[in-house]
Design an enzyme around this catalytic site. Structure first.
Site, PDB file in Angstrom:
ATOM      1  N   HIS A 327       0.847  -1.191   0.000  1.00  0.00           N
ATOM      2  CA  HIS A 327       0.000   0.000   0.000  1.00  0.00           C
ATOM      3  C   HIS A 327       0.886   1.246   0.000  1.00  0.00           C
ATOM      4  O   HIS A 327       1.890   1.298   0.709  1.00  0.00           O
ATOM      5  CB  HIS A 327      -0.896  -0.008   1.245  1.00  0.00           C
ATOM      6  CG  HIS A 327      -1.680   1.254   1.446  1.00  0.00           C
ATOM      7  ND1 HIS A 327      -1.411   2.138   2.467  1.00  0.00           N
ATOM      8  CD2 HIS A 327      -2.716   1.779   0.759  1.00  0.00           C
ATOM      9  CE1 HIS A 327      -2.270   3.146   2.401  1.00  0.00           C
ATOM     10  NE2 HIS A 327      -3.064   2.950   1.374  1.00  0.00           N
ATOM     11  N   ASN A 328       0.531   2.237  -0.820  1.00  0.00           N
ATOM     12  CA  ASN A 328       1.335   3.461  -0.920  1.00  0.00           C
ATOM     13  C   ASN A 328       2.817   3.126  -1.005  1.00  0.00           C
ATOM     14  O   ASN A 328       3.646   3.611  -0.218  1.00  0.00           O
ATOM     15  CB  ASN A 328       1.053   4.388   0.267  1.00  0.00           C
ATOM     16  CG  ASN A 328      -0.301   5.071   0.143  1.00  0.00           C
ATOM     17  OD1 ASN A 328      -1.000   4.935  -0.869  1.00  0.00           O
ATOM     18  ND2 ASN A 328      -0.697   5.795   1.164  1.00  0.00           N
ATOM     19  N   GLU A 357       1.355  -0.172  -5.511  1.00  0.00           N
ATOM     20  CA  GLU A 357       0.379   0.891  -5.724  1.00  0.00           C
ATOM     21  C   GLU A 357       1.057   2.139  -6.268  1.00  0.00           C
ATOM     22  O   GLU A 357       2.144   2.520  -5.824  1.00  0.00           O
ATOM     23  CB  GLU A 357      -0.351   1.224  -4.424  1.00  0.00           C
ATOM     24  CG  GLU A 357      -1.464   2.232  -4.610  1.00  0.00           C
ATOM     25  CD  GLU A 357      -2.243   2.505  -3.337  1.00  0.00           C
ATOM     26  OE1 GLU A 357      -3.386   2.968  -3.437  1.00  0.00           O
ATOM     27  OE2 GLU A 357      -1.702   2.255  -2.231  1.00  0.00           O
ATOM     28  N   ASP A 359      -0.020   6.097  -6.875  1.00  0.00           N
ATOM     29  CA  ASP A 359      -0.961   7.209  -6.771  1.00  0.00           C
ATOM     30  C   ASP A 359      -0.517   8.286  -7.754  1.00  0.00           C
ATOM     31  O   ASP A 359       0.454   9.006  -7.499  1.00  0.00           O
ATOM     32  CB  ASP A 359      -0.981   7.768  -5.353  1.00  0.00           C
ATOM     33  CG  ASP A 359      -1.639   6.819  -4.366  1.00  0.00           C
ATOM     34  OD1 ASP A 359      -2.109   5.760  -4.810  1.00  0.00           O
ATOM     35  OD2 ASP A 359      -1.676   7.138  -3.164  1.00  0.00           O
ATOM     36  N   HIS A 374       1.383  11.222  -2.442  1.00  0.00           N
ATOM     37  CA  HIS A 374       0.197  11.044  -1.615  1.00  0.00           C
ATOM     38  C   HIS A 374      -0.537  12.371  -1.600  1.00  0.00           C
ATOM     39  O   HIS A 374      -0.089  13.319  -0.955  1.00  0.00           O
ATOM     40  CB  HIS A 374       0.595  10.607  -0.206  1.00  0.00           C
ATOM     41  CG  HIS A 374      -0.527   9.984   0.556  1.00  0.00           C
ATOM     42  ND1 HIS A 374      -0.453   9.714   1.902  1.00  0.00           N
ATOM     43  CD2 HIS A 374      -1.754   9.565   0.158  1.00  0.00           C
ATOM     44  CE1 HIS A 374      -1.590   9.154   2.299  1.00  0.00           C
ATOM     45  NE2 HIS A 374      -2.383   9.063   1.259  1.00  0.00           N
ATOM     46  N   GLU A 408      -4.014   4.324  -8.612  1.00  0.00           N
ATOM     47  CA  GLU A 408      -5.016   5.251  -8.090  1.00  0.00           C
ATOM     48  C   GLU A 408      -4.830   6.517  -8.911  1.00  0.00           C
ATOM     49  O   GLU A 408      -3.962   7.339  -8.633  1.00  0.00           O
ATOM     50  CB  GLU A 408      -4.797   5.499  -6.603  1.00  0.00           C
ATOM     51  CG  GLU A 408      -5.910   6.307  -5.943  1.00  0.00           C
ATOM     52  CD  GLU A 408      -5.683   6.505  -4.468  1.00  0.00           C
ATOM     53  OE1 GLU A 408      -5.511   7.679  -4.061  1.00  0.00           O
ATOM     54  OE2 GLU A 408      -5.661   5.505  -3.733  1.00  0.00           O
TER      55      GLU A 408
END
Length: 658
Positions: A327-328, A357, A359, A374, A408
């Site tokens: 995640h991230n 991931e 973003d 982020h 994302e």
């Protein structure tokens, strides 16, 4: 205890690694370039280099996280070093001579050791073979006897100019109690003065073991012998040892057919291997010293060593496996502030992660290069292209099985989305799966391909639109957070949404997702309510990015009942290529109320769980509860160990019970 399981063999060290090779070691901070001879010891414990003054530096193989050569190796920035290597001359072939070894205690605190060979392509061989040693399963799961053997190897490598082992090295190796070290040396009839030295021939493995027995006595072993032999003789018979293994060491809950009791010949094999006295071996007896080395051996590892290698059937559909997920991924510290780094993509992939991931946000003029960060936090950003290059280099270094890129996507510029898609196509090349496999079309009722079918392939998880004509680029923001439905934008005649058509988040659900995401500050909330941006919500997937999505298509989750009802009405049962994402809070709530339905859901398709946004310190939840329900992608923050570090030990775990 795994006494009866096969023991994994240690890695073999190629002869040229032990013989050594001439390199130049350089350091940008000191601007020093020093000739060295680089070697690996014959047992593969250490990578070490010797300077011209005979000084040696050691690097534990287990601390090596990566090796790089060519354009992926570090390049000198100092002009002084560039001049030393004639880097500014066009035909110096510097890239063909480079080698960088990356080491560190974790994925963030890294040290780069840089070397340049005298001959071309030498660094390539060293990089590949040293990494193979570092990533061997035994390196991260070594038995206690291996660590003791490593100490002996290092003692015998650090010799003084006369070729002897300085006694002071013993005090450095075992610093806890100097008097005990001196007493143990005396017990072995070895010199104990700090200025003394020992001939390596006088310190074979047998003497080393005697030294350790004196240094670290094990009185509890004597108690075992007393309890298993009425007369407390200084040995244990084969029958007594079998009783100890079967009744004390073995878990009595195990099925005796699947996990049979130790046979006499197996017990004798252990005595043959660990008993130091030949007469005892002939009589089928084990001494207390032999018991010590048996308990330190690989047969007593916590993990069964035959399970460290690939032992699952990898030909089942992809949703039958647990997929190691991050995640991230780009963050190196907390979720609110700190550095982002493309290096994190390399490190998590090397550690066995198979889902990372990204973003993605719109880049600023003049370059307008998409970035990864982020959103609406104080974390730094990295170039999207740099992250893709890092993934391309490291995706399959330690595992051949597929990698999923979980996008994302907040890039509301069709041109920049097209640039992102082009980077994926050109940098990944044949690794990128752009079309479904012929045997596994994207049709209801067709299962997903297996990890074996997808070996060496990169899959894109991004919102997908089906275009029957030219896309109508819209600058309107979307209305979907990860795991939610299609964006709340006008849909033209030429656009058909894949997934839950026409579904919109209810106001209450939107508020819940915003609260859980934790990535929206006051500025972000204002942006979301205006026409400017996306405020942490994904945007329209334009044609170029949509065309890259196949087996991992995110869609909004409404409810288990709604999903089952709509599938039944439409006849589109088992759309295995559709995936929904849930925050840990939402997933826990569903698991608490609808555990059976959640398991049934995961039988049909994949689900992804990710940490709640309030985990600003990059802590982790306990993943086991979601694995128990068959959730395939239980994403963790790799920046910290959290409570789920064991997930990183295997690339894909077979999913049992779903």
């Amino acid at each position: 205890m795994s006494l009866l399981n096969p023991v994994l063999q240690p890695p073999g060290v190629k002869a040229y690694l032990s013989q050594g090779e001439r390199f130049i070691r350089w350091d940008d901070e000191t601007t020093i370039a020093s000739p060295v001879i680089l070697r690996v010891d014959p047992k593969g414990y250490y990578l070490y280099w010797t300077y011209q003054n005979k000084e040696m530096e050691f690097l534990d193989i287990t601390s090596i996280r990566d090796t790089r050569f060519g354009k992926f190796a570090k390049m000198p920035k100092s002009q002084k070093l560039r001049d030393v290597f004639n880097m500014d001359f066009p035909d110096n072939n510097f890239l063909l001579k480079t080698l960088t070894v990356v080491s560190g205690p974790d994925m963030v605190d890294l040290t780069f050791h840089n070397f340049v060979s005298y001959k071309e392509n030498v660094g390539k061989d060293w990089a590949e073979d040293v990494l193979a040693l570092a990533k061997h399963p035994l390196m991260a799961n070594a038995s206690r006897s291996t660590f003791l053997d490593k100490s002996l190897v290092k003692l015998k490598m650090q010799l003084n100019p006369e070729g002897k082992i300085p006694v002071k090295n013993f005090f450095q190796m075992f610093p806890a109690d100097r008097k005990r070290v001196e007493a143990a040396l005396s017990a072995c009839h070895l010199p104990k003065g700090k200025n003394d030295a020992i001939n390596p021939e006088d310190f074979p493995e047998s003497v080393y073991k005697s030294f350790l027995m004196s240094l670290c006595p094990r009185p509890e072993i004597d108690e075992i012998f007393t309890s298993y032999h009425a007369k407390a003789k200084p040995y244990m018979t084969k029958e007594h040892l079998a009783k100890f293994i079967n009744q004390k060491q073995r878990d009595s809950r195990l099925n005796s057919l699947l996990f049979p009791l130790a046979r006499p010949d197996q017990v004798q094999g252990l005595i043959d291997k660990y008993e130091p006295r030949g007469i005892n071996v002939q009589r089928g007896q084990l001494s207390p010293e032999g018991m010590v080395w048996l308990l330190c051996g690989p047969e007593n590892s916590v993990l069964a060593q035959d399970k460290l290698l690939l032992h699952h059937d990898m030909t089942q559909p992809l949703n039958h496996y647990f997929i190691n997920s991050s995640h991230n991924t780009y963050l190196t510290a907390g979720q609110f502030s700190g550095l982002s780094s493309a290096e994190m993509y390399r490190q998590v992939l090397l550690a066995g992660c198979r889902c990372v991931e990204l973003d993605c946000w719109k880049g600023k003029p003049p370059d307008e290069e998409p970035i990864i960060t982020h959103g609406f936090t104080m974390t730094t950003d990295i170039c999207f292209k740099e992250a893709i290059e890092a993934i391309a280099e490291s995706a399959f270094k330690t595992s051949p099985y597929p990698v999923i890129l979980s996008f994302e996507n907040h890039v509301d510029s069709p041109r920049q989305q097209a640039k992102m898609a082009e980077y994926c196509r050109t940098i990944f090349g044949d690794m990128l799966l752009t079309e479904p496999l012929e045997k596994f079309p994207l049709k209801p009722g067709i299962p997903l391909p297996s990890p074996e079918d997808l070996r060496g392939k990169i899959l894109i998880k991004n919102k997908k639109n089906q275009f029957s004509g030219p896309p109508a680029p819209s600058q309107e923001p979307g209305g979907e957070a990860e795991g939610s439905g299609p964006p709340n934008v006008p849909v033209g005649e030429d656009t058909v949404w894949a997934g839950e058509e026409g579904a919109e988040l209810e106001e209450e659900e939107v508020e819940e997702e915003e609260e859980e995401s934790g990535s929206l500050d006051e500025e972000g909330m204002k942006k979301m309510q205006s026409d400017e941006g996306t405020a942490g919500l994904e945007v329209t997937a334009y044609k170029e990015m949509s065309s890259l999505v196949n087996y991992v298509q995110p869609t909004k989750f409404i409810s288990f009942e709604s999903s089952a009802r709509e599938l039944a009405c439409s006849g589109e049962k088992n759309r295995s290529y559709v995936i929904s994402s849930f925050t840990e809070l939402k997933a826990y709530d569903l698991l608490s109320k609808f555990s059976v339905q959640f398991v049934d859901y995961n039988k049909r398709q994949m689900s992804r769980i990710y940490p709640k946004g309030t985990r600003m310190d990059s802590s982790n939840y306990m993943p086991q509860m979601f694995w128990n329900a068959g959730c395939q992608m239980v994403a963790l923050n790799f920046q910290t160990m959290g409570c789920g570090p064991f997930l990183r030990d295997e690339t894909l775990r077979n999913q049992a019970g779903t």
